[in-house]
Motif scaffolding. Structure first.
Motif, short mmCIF file in Angstrom:
data_model
loop_
_atom_site.label_atom_id
_atom_site.label_comp_id
_atom_site.label_asym_id
_atom_site.label_seq_id
_atom_site.Cartn_x
_atom_site.Cartn_y
_atom_site.Cartn_z
N LYS A 126 -45.31 18.95 20.08
CA LYS A 126 -46.12 20.28 19.70
C LYS A 126 -47.28 20.27 20.49
N ASN A 141 -51.70 21.69 16.10
CA ASN A 141 -51.65 21.56 14.66
C ASN A 141 -52.62 21.79 13.73
N SER A 165 -52.95 14.79 12.53
CA SER A 165 -52.17 14.30 13.67
C SER A 165 -51.28 15.32 14.42
N LYS A 171 -49.96 6.56 19.36
CA LYS A 171 -48.93 5.53 18.85
C LYS A 171 -47.80 5.14 19.79
N GLU A 201 -41.35 5.62 11.25
CA GLU A 201 -42.08 6.26 12.44
C GLU A 201 -43.23 7.30 11.73
N ASN A 202 -44.48 7.09 12.47
CA ASN A 202 -45.70 8.22 12.40
C ASN A 202 -46.20 7.99 10.73
N SER A 211 -47.41 15.78 16.79
CA SER A 211 -46.47 15.07 17.53
C SER A 211 -46.51 15.50 19.04
N SER A 212 -45.89 14.68 19.95
CA SER A 212 -45.93 15.23 21.25
C SER A 212 -45.28 16.14 21.89
N ASP A 238 -46.13 9.13 21.49
CA ASP A 238 -45.34 10.25 21.36
C ASP A 238 -45.80 10.69 20.06
N TYR A 239 -47.02 10.30 19.53
CA TYR A 239 -47.65 10.55 18.47
C TYR A 239 -49.07 10.46 18.43
#
Lengths: 115, 111
Positions: free
Chosen positions: B54, B57, B49, B93, A100-101, B51-52, B31-32
């Motif tokens: 947060k 960044n 990038s 993503k 993931e990611n 994350s959802s 989610d990203y």
């Protein structure tokens, strides 16, 4: 570390002809992607491989497009027969794994013009 | 169906000033989120990038902000430099590392 290699850099063909693109991902990268970027749009995923298996090809026009990744390393994308609307940049990308990611590393692309 | 939209095709900023690039999305399953930068005749390169989970960044001159309730994210570049002139793609993503890209914003930083 060598990046993602793609060839040819440019290709001009007439409609109904066939064309093939080649991609060599970063060494050791298990996941390989083919994206299509039409002028003025963002890249769109065509197909995703994990090693030599297909993970996602839901947006690949399978009546004319095909892709393979023999031995889980190099990949080829083929269009047969080409249409005018296939004119685009075809980008190959790779990532170490499907975790993931994981960020993707892109090649410079092949610019296809269909006349 | 454009799930990721970058409504500004281009942006021009003076060197040293702040550049703000915007991106809106419609799918709450994302989610990203990532920003990629692309120079002419090159492939996109990863920039930053988030994350959802947060809302901010930061990495050097680059900061990404996420507003989940508004389904909006932005990239701030401070200070802007001529070398930042490029096309910036917002990407979101879905499961399996599948990225959905916006159409891109051309940033020109004038010296």
């Amino acid at each position: 570390e060598a990046g993602v290699a793609q060839s040819p850099r440019y290709k001009i063909i007439e409609k109904r002809q066939s064309v093939a693109f080649w991609c060599n991902p970063i060494s050791g990268h298990a996941t390989l992607y083919w994206y299509q970027q039409i002028l003025g749009q963002g890249p769109k995923l065509l197909i995703q491989f994990q090693n030599n298996g297909v993970v996602d090809d839901s947006q690949l026009p399978k009546d004319r497009f095909s892709a393979e990744r023999l031995k889980g390393v190099d990949s080829t994308l083929k269009i047969q027969p080409a249409k005018l609307e296939d004119s685009a940049v075809y980008l190959c990308a790779s990532s170490p794994r499907i975790r993931e990611n994981e960020k993707l590393f892109f090649g410079s692309g092949t610019q296809l013009s269909v006349l | 169906d454009q799930q990721v939209k970058q409504n500004s095709p281009s942006l021009s900023v003076q060197e040293g000033r702040i550049s703000i690039l915007n991106c809106d999305y419609t799918n709450s399953m994302f989610d990203y989120f990532l920003w990629y930068k692309k120079y002419p005749a090159e492939g996109p390169t990863f920039l930053i990038s988030i994350s959802s989970i947060k809302d901010k960044n930061e990495d050097g001159r680059f900061t990404v902000f996420l507003n989940k309730s508004a389904k909006h994210l932005s990239l701030h570049i401070v200070p802007s430099q001529p070398g930042d002139s490029a096309v910036y793609f917002c990407a979101a993503k879905l499961n399996g590392n599948k990225l959905v890209f916006g159409a891109g914003t051309i940033l020109r930083v004038k010296s």
